[in-house]
Structure formats: structure tokens, C-alpha cells
Design a protein around this motif. Sequence first.
Motif, PDB file in Angstrom:
ATOM      1  N   GLU A 160     -27.522  -6.657 -61.810  1.00 58.19           N
ATOM      2  CA  GLU A 160     -26.435  -6.886 -60.847  1.00 58.19           C
ATOM      3  C   GLU A 160     -25.540  -5.646 -60.758  1.00 58.19           C
ATOM      4  O   GLU A 160     -25.102  -5.251 -59.671  1.00 58.19           O
ATOM      5  CB  GLU A 160     -25.600  -8.096 -61.264  1.00 58.19           C
ATOM      6  N   LEU A 161     -25.277  -5.033 -61.900  1.00 59.18           N
ATOM      7  CA  LEU A 161     -24.424  -3.848 -61.929  1.00 59.18           C
ATOM      8  C   LEU A 161     -25.070  -2.698 -61.169  1.00 59.18           C
ATOM      9  O   LEU A 161     -24.416  -2.009 -60.372  1.00 59.18           O
ATOM     10  CB  LEU A 161     -24.160  -3.453 -63.387  1.00 59.18           C
ATOM     11  N   LEU A 162     -26.354  -2.479 -61.409  1.00 58.79           N
ATOM     12  CA  LEU A 162     -27.054  -1.406 -60.709  1.00 58.79           C
ATOM     13  C   LEU A 162     -27.116  -1.661 -59.208  1.00 58.79           C
ATOM     14  O   LEU A 162     -26.877  -0.754 -58.397  1.00 58.79           O
ATOM     15  CB  LEU A 162     -28.469  -1.258 -61.269  1.00 58.79           C
ATOM     16  N   LEU A 163     -27.419  -2.899 -58.831  1.00 56.65           N
ATOM     17  CA  LEU A 163     -27.434  -3.229 -57.412  1.00 56.65           C
ATOM     18  C   LEU A 163     -26.051  -3.023 -56.800  1.00 56.65           C
ATOM     19  O   LEU A 163     -25.919  -2.524 -55.675  1.00 56.65           O
ATOM     20  CB  LEU A 163     -27.889  -4.675 -57.212  1.00 56.65           C
ATOM     21  N   GLY A 164     -25.017  -3.390 -57.557  1.00 51.93           N
ATOM     22  CA  GLY A 164     -23.658  -3.201 -57.061  1.00 51.93           C
ATOM     23  C   GLY A 164     -23.332  -1.747 -56.791  1.00 51.93           C
ATOM     24  O   GLY A 164     -22.619  -1.421 -55.833  1.00 51.93           O
ATOM     25  N   VAL A 165     -23.855  -0.842 -57.607  1.00 53.13           N
ATOM     26  CA  VAL A 165     -23.640   0.591 -57.375  1.00 53.13           C
ATOM     27  C   VAL A 165     -24.277   1.010 -56.053  1.00 53.13           C
ATOM     28  O   VAL A 165     -23.646   1.700 -55.228  1.00 53.13           O
ATOM     29  CB  VAL A 165     -24.210   1.420 -58.546  1.00 53.13           C
ATOM     30  N   PHE A 166     -25.527   0.590 -55.835  1.00 45.60           N
ATOM     31  CA  PHE A 166     -26.192   0.932 -54.573  1.00 45.60           C
ATOM     32  C   PHE A 166     -25.451   0.316 -53.382  1.00 45.60           C
ATOM     33  O   PHE A 166     -25.336   0.941 -52.320  1.00 45.60           O
ATOM     34  CB  PHE A 166     -27.640   0.461 -54.594  1.00 45.60           C
ATOM     35  N   GLU A 167     -24.924  -0.887 -53.547  1.00 45.61           N
ATOM     36  CA  GLU A 167     -24.182  -1.537 -52.466  1.00 45.61           C
ATOM     37  C   GLU A 167     -22.908  -0.761 -52.141  1.00 45.61           C
ATOM     38  O   GLU A 167     -22.554  -0.591 -50.962  1.00 45.61           O
ATOM     39  CB  GLU A 167     -23.847  -2.979 -52.856  1.00 45.61           C
ATOM     40  N   ARG A 168     -22.211  -0.288 -53.188  1.00 42.76           N
ATOM     41  CA  ARG A 168     -20.981   0.478 -52.938  1.00 42.76           C
ATOM     42  C   ARG A 168     -21.284   1.808 -52.268  1.00 42.76           C
ATOM     43  O   ARG A 168     -20.535   2.273 -51.399  1.00 42.76           O
ATOM     44  CB  ARG A 168     -20.221   0.683 -54.248  1.00 42.76           C
ATOM     45  N   LEU A 169     -22.375   2.444 -52.685  1.00 44.12           N
ATOM     46  CA  LEU A 169     -22.765   3.697 -52.032  1.00 44.12           C
ATOM     47  C   LEU A 169     -23.111   3.447 -50.560  1.00 44.12           C
ATOM     48  O   LEU A 169     -22.720   4.221 -49.676  1.00 44.12           O
ATOM     49  CB  LEU A 169     -23.961   4.315 -52.754  1.00 44.12           C
ATOM     50  N   ALA A 170     -23.834   2.375 -50.303  1.00 40.69           N
ATOM     51  CA  ALA A 170     -24.255   2.070 -48.931  1.00 40.69           C
ATOM     52  C   ALA A 170     -23.096   1.632 -48.057  1.00 40.69           C
ATOM     53  O   ALA A 170     -23.188   1.699 -46.826  1.00 40.69           O
ATOM     54  CB  ALA A 170     -25.336   0.991 -48.950  1.00 40.69           C
ATOM     55  N   ALA A 171     -22.005   1.173 -48.654  1.00 37.82           N
ATOM     56  CA  ALA A 171     -20.830   0.810 -47.866  1.00 37.82           C
ATOM     57  C   ALA A 171     -20.156   2.045 -47.283  1.00 37.82           C
ATOM     58  O   ALA A 171     -19.473   1.961 -46.252  1.00 37.82           O
ATOM     59  CB  ALA A 171     -19.842   0.032 -48.740  1.00 37.82           C
ATOM     60  N   LYS A 172     -20.359   3.193 -47.922  1.00 36.01           N
ATOM     61  CA  LYS A 172     -19.750   4.437 -47.450  1.00 36.01           C
ATOM     62  C   LYS A 172     -20.616   5.143 -46.423  1.00 36.01           C
ATOM     63  O   LYS A 172     -20.108   5.737 -45.478  1.00 36.01           O
ATOM     64  CB  LYS A 172     -19.493   5.374 -48.642  1.00 36.01           C
ATOM     65  N   GLN A 173     -21.952   5.085 -46.600  1.00 33.21           N
ATOM     66  CA  GLN A 173     -22.886   5.745 -45.699  1.00 33.21           C
ATOM     67  C   GLN A 173     -24.278   5.187 -45.967  1.00 33.21           C
ATOM     68  O   GLN A 173     -24.526   4.640 -47.044  1.00 33.21           O
ATOM     69  CB  GLN A 173     -22.876   7.261 -45.917  1.00 33.21           C
TER      70      GLN A 173
END
Length: 889
Positions: free
Chosen positions: A126-139
Motif C-alpha cells: 500500500e505504501l509503495l502504491l501510494g508513492v506512485f499515486e502521489r507522483l502521478a497526481a503531479k504528472q
Amino acid sequence: MQSRVTSPELVGRARELQALGAALERAADGQPGLVLVAGESGVGKSRIVAELAQQAGDEGVLVLNGDCVELSEGEIPFAPVVSALRRFARDDQEGIVDGIFGTWTGTVMGPDSLALGSTGQARLFELLLGVFERLAAKQPVVVVIEDLHWADRSTRDLLMFIARSLRDERLLFLVTYRSDELHRRHPLRPFLVQMAAIQSVERLDLQRLSRDELCEQLERIVGERADAELADAIYTRSEGNPLFTEELLAVRETHAPDALPATLRDALLQRVEALPPTAQEVARVAAAAGRRAQHDLLEAVVDLPEPDLLEAIREAVGGHVLVESADEQSYEFRHALLREAVYGDLLPGERAKLHVELARALEAEPALAGEEATVSAELAYHWYAAHDLSRALRASIDAGFESERIYAFAEAARHFERAVDLWESTREEQRVDRIELLRHAAACTFNAGDGDRAVALARLVVDAIDASANPEAAAGALERLGRYLWISGHGEEALPVYRRAVEVLPSTPSVALAQALAAEGQVLMLSDRPEEGKALCDIALPMARETGARAVEANILNTLVACVGGHGNDTRAAIEFMDQAIALAEEIHLPEEILRAYINGGDSLDQGGRVEEAAAVALAGAERARELGLERHPGHLLEAEAAARFAHLDRWDDAIRLTDRILATGTNVLSETSAKDTRATIAMERGEFALAHELLDGISSTISAHGGSMYLSEASVPLSRLAVRERRSEDARAIVADTLARVTQGEYAFYTAPMYWAGVCAEADAGLEASEERAVALLARLDRLIANYVDNPAPPQVAAWRALAAAELTRLRGASDPAAWAEAATSFEALGQVVDAAYARYRQAEAMLRADAEHDEFAAVLEMSRELAERLGMAPLLADVETLVQVRL
């Protein structure tokens, strides 16, 4: 040698590149995906992915690159993901990925990985997916993962989790693998089968180039059109493989034109042989080091003065054998096949010597492994390859603990098992505790999902312990064996093992005895023997409190929730235990026990007939799971339970909203199965039989193999209900009979009662000579289950299903009793279970019609059924109601 060996432009891949571009466009628009790029070695997988990555970068897309490590079958856990994120971390001004690397130092998840088990790994995912989600929220983000055929099990599990969890993130994963390396037992094969069933996953297969495309490739490399004779010669040898084509062309520049090598390996080795001796030495050291070698590592191992080393590296790079890595601190082979060819050409003694030198250099300076490597895994690999078994043992143990700490259980298990194998080959003074190695190997294997292998290892632990000399260790080993047996579907074997765990201990109060009693009590509860489970928990609870075993106390409280709220039907006491369990588990931070309390508490409310409250508890638990970083597991399981309860009520829109979300992003078999059950039940009641069949197709195979009735009912209840709704009496009868034959550990009537109704209903529909006998036998068996509720009445749902089944028996006997149907309808209405109440009211009206009841009374009952059928869209029932109206008219 010619100035370049590759075409500056991508040749012959326009269609494939367009497909990848379309996937990128969809991802940028919020339709995330994962593309598996497959093809044989050298066919151009990396090239086309690099081309797409270049285009994406030019368009402002964040591109993250990671590759899997070819190291003893992939024993560096999460290598490509960590590699990709570490490279990004250098430019991460906002600290988005900082938390991830705390995990790799043990600061995020906590030190006791084995205790957290799959829960800990779920939080990490979940933590790793959350990192990718936060990155994808920016671009928009493209994540490139190369060489999945070398991936460790944990990386594969993570990718599966991500693929199933994708919703609307601007994320695209491009994953390459060699299709020609997937032998029959390759671990990637089952992974690819599972991935193929996920909607967000696509596969792109790269084929060899045609002759015309090969000619274009040659022209782009040399700058002019190749003559037909050369093109024919190269095409005959390469058969359109782009890498082989490049190597054949390069060999032709340095060797006799008529001496083209017959194989790609020979062509690659000829390229290396064309280098100066010092450059060849660098290549051999780099090949033993792996796909990528740090400059400082080469400097430590290659016996050359620094100026000569730099010149040798320059020759290897200029000869297109090595290339500079993106980190500007290391070198890698131009193609993995080139590294494999060089390594395979080493003599055994030469190979062992290089591994010794590399291992010694890494021990002296671990940073030489590179920041993306797991040093202990590198050392274990090198010492094992060097045949230094004592050092390999120590390194394997270290690698096991290192992998275990970051929840890479499959890799940890492999390291521990290798250590066990090496144990006999080392001198006695160098040995460590074999029992401890086996215990960790068993636990990690279990947490990795291989229950049967965990059982085998746990038996070795039990056999190795002298219970008379060390009863606490023996009890702990037996308790673990019992757990592995139970979860792996060997419930009948598990109970005696749990009992032995209690029996080997002294009767004086201790933490070990409290834990053993708690474990046996829990499995008795799960075996539908709650009274016996409660009796053990009543002994264990004060003992746990007396000895300060607070985690054991939380476990006991949760078991008591289920014991008193199930067969005991004491909902008030169950909720009190739930509240105590949550408070204690929150205080000492036990996520698994926190969420188990919500699960058991919701079940107790459900079995007490308080269905709305049960749904609310499940949703509260799902919210707490999200806060704990466990949204998908067990958060989705709690949401699935809430959906099932909404489906029993008249909140079908809420149920569908939850089930659709779970099925769109589900990552857990139990939650997906429950969601499919619920969604299929709604579909069949609405007459959407094709959808119901689609959802239930193959569902039996996803249910646990052991005979616990709560598991078997996950398949049998919806399947038997569907068969009844479609008037497939013979199928319904077979489903019920097969399920009851497989219940081997006691039967939990709360879960199986709907199946008894389906069985009797099927007999009533069939109306065969033997139907009454079978229906009576089913009711008798259900009555025996109900009789087990000695001190309290059976759960109201069980009583309602029993009433409905009894009413079906009156229909079977040709004298359908309105009063019996009214009793069933009233029972379901009291629960708010209006779907089944609507059916009972229809049958009541049907019976009243046959009994020549007053028109107004008949019409009032029928209207109750019609109103509910119309409101919920129950098309089949509504059609039956309309038919009954026409008959009356």
C-alpha cells in the motif's frame, strides 16, 4: 570497427510503438495500465520501451527506470522498484519517496516482520502504491521494469497488487520479459496467466524483423544500402533478430566477411575477443559481478593501475561491450545476452576466483555493491558460487534476515532454506542454530503463501525439539505447525497438534500456556465448536493478564467475540469483547487484531439479526484499515462484508458501489470472492443470469480446500441459489449434496442455512417421487444444527431460512401453507432482509389463491411482494407476481 552498431532510428516497430503510445495517452487521461512487452532475447524489447520512454519524457511525463537483477534466481527483493525510486529520489525535492527508504532501514514498518506477516507486506505494498499515486497526481508517470523473467517473487507479487489496484491514476507500467526463457516450470508462467485476467493489463509481443526491415536496419547502421549478398548472408544467420543482426555486422567489420558466426553467442564473444587483453579482463570481472558493476568495485578487483584501468574501460565502452549506467558511477553490458556469453565462457576455476575476489571486496566495502543492491544477497551469491560454503552459510542467513525485515518473505525463505542445506556442509564450530533457521524458513514460506511447504518445514522444527527438555519451544513449534496446517486446508490434522501444544507444557500459568490455549481456542471457534473454544479462552484470558502477555490477551478477546456472538448468540457480550479487543490492540499497535475485532464484531451483530449495525461496523473497520495503510487487505474484505449485508437489505445501490470498486481494484481472493457472490446474487434476483454466471464461473476453485463450512458456503450458497432461480433443480440438488458431503469439521448453520432452503426449494420445484424424502432429510439435518444452540436461540437468520425451507416442504407436499409462508416472510422482514421476504410473500399469495382466500387479503399480500420487486428491479419475481394476478383474474 564501425562507429556505431545500432540504428539511430527504431526500425520495423511502427505498429508496436503506436500501441504503446496509445497506452500512454490513456494513462495520461486517467486510464492507468500495465503493458507486458514480450519477445525473444535480442528482439528489441528494451529498444522499443526506451523509444517510448524518450517520447514520454519529451512530453513532460516522469519516467522511472528499474531492471531486475540476474542473481541466483532473483534473490534481491524489490530490486527494480527500489532501483527506479532511488534514481528518482536524487531529484525528489518534496521528499515524496523518503518514507519508502525508511522501510528498508526498518523505521516505517517496525522490527517484527514475522509477527506482522502478510499484514506487514500488505502495508508495504500500500505504501509503495501510494508513492506512485502521489507522483502521478503531479504528472503522468511511466515506470519501466526490464527483464521480469529474473524478478524475485516479491516483485512479482507487488506488480500483481499494483495491476489489480489501478483506478484512475495517470500511471503506465511497461514491463519486459524474455518469452523464449520461460521453461515449463518457470515461476513467471503462472504470474502471466493471472495478469492476463486483469482488465488494465495488455501484452505486446515483438516478432523478428522481416528481410526488408532488416535491410533498412543495416542501412541505418552503415549509412548506405547494403548489397543483396550481405543482406542475405546476415538474414540467413540472424533470421531477423535485431541484436544478432547488429553483432553479425560488427563481426564482419573485424573478421573475414565469409566467417560469420553461426550463433548469437559466438557473435557476442567475437566482439569481446576483439578487445585488448586488459579490456577483456574488465569484461570478465564485470560479468562475474552481474549486469551492472560499480566503477569502484572494478577498481578493487581488477589488478591494474588506475590509468590502465580507465583505458581498459574506455576500450570496452568504445567496443560497445560496456555502456555507462544512468547513475554515472557504474557500467553495464550493452545487452544482458552479452554478459551471459562472457560469464558462460569463463573457466570454472577462473569463475570461482573472480567470485572470491568480488566477495572479499564487498565485505571490505559494502558500498561497492551499489545503493540499489542488497549486500548480503550479493555476498551469499558470490560465496556460494566460489564454493566457500561456510561464508555462504553466514551470508545466506544475513540475506534471509534482511529480506524478512522488508517483508520479502519468498526471498527470505529461499535464503534460509539454502542456509539449512549448507548447515551440514560446514564445520561444527561455524554452525548456527539449525532449529532457528528452520523456524524462520517455515514462517517466511508460510507468509509467502506456500502453506504445504511451510507445514513440511514446521514438522522438521517439531521433530528437532526435545519437548521434555524445552517444553515452551516445543509448544511454540506445535502451535505454528497447527496454524500452518489449518490455513493450508488440513484442519482435521490441525486440532490434535494444537492440543499437543497445550499438553507438553506444565500446568502452571505462563505466557506459553496462555498462547497455546488461545491458539487451540481460536481454531475450535473456527471449527464451529465455539463452546469448547470459549472454555479454553476463559482459562487463557486471566492467565494472559497475569503474565503480561498483552498481545495474547488481544487475540483471546477477539476469539471470544466470535464464540459468544456466534452459537452463544450473546451479541451484547460480543460487542463488549470487541470494544476491549480494539482498545488493547490500538494501545499496543497490533493492526491484525484491530481489524480482526471489526470483522468478528460485525459478524456477531449480523448473527444477532442486527444487520444494519453489522454493516456499519464493517465500514468503520474498512476506514480504520485505510488509516493503517491496509485499504485493500483486509480493508476490502470488510467492505465486501458490508456489501453482503446491504444486499440482504434493500440497499442494493450501496452494495453494487462497494462490490464494483472491490472487483475493479481487488487484490485479495477472499474479498473478491465475497464481492462476486454479492454482486451475482443481486444480478440473479434482477434476472441478469448471464452476469451471475460470469461472476460465479470458477468460484469454487477459489475457495479454501479445507472443509470449514464458512468457506464452502462462499461458493455453494450463491451457486445453489442461482440454480434455483433458473429452475435447474438437479444442479441445485447436486450442489447442496456435494457441499454437505465436504463439510468435515463441524457445520456453522449461520453460513449454510440458505443452502438448505435452496435444496428443499429445488426438491419442491422438481416434485419427484424421492423429493419429499430428500427434503425431509435436509430439514432434519438443519434441525439438528439448530439444536446445538443449547443456551440461546439460533441466530434469527437461521430460524428465518428454516421457516422458508419448511414452507417449501408444504409446497412440495401439494398443500402450500399460507401460514408457513407468512411466518417466513415475517421473520425476514424483522431482519430487514426484504429480498427474501418478497419471495415469501409471493409464495404466500400463491398459497392463498389455491386456498380460495378472500380477494382483499390475497391482493394485500401480493402487493407487498410487487412493491418490493418493483423497487429493487427483481424482474423474475415481478413476472411471477404478474402471472399470479392474471390467474386470479
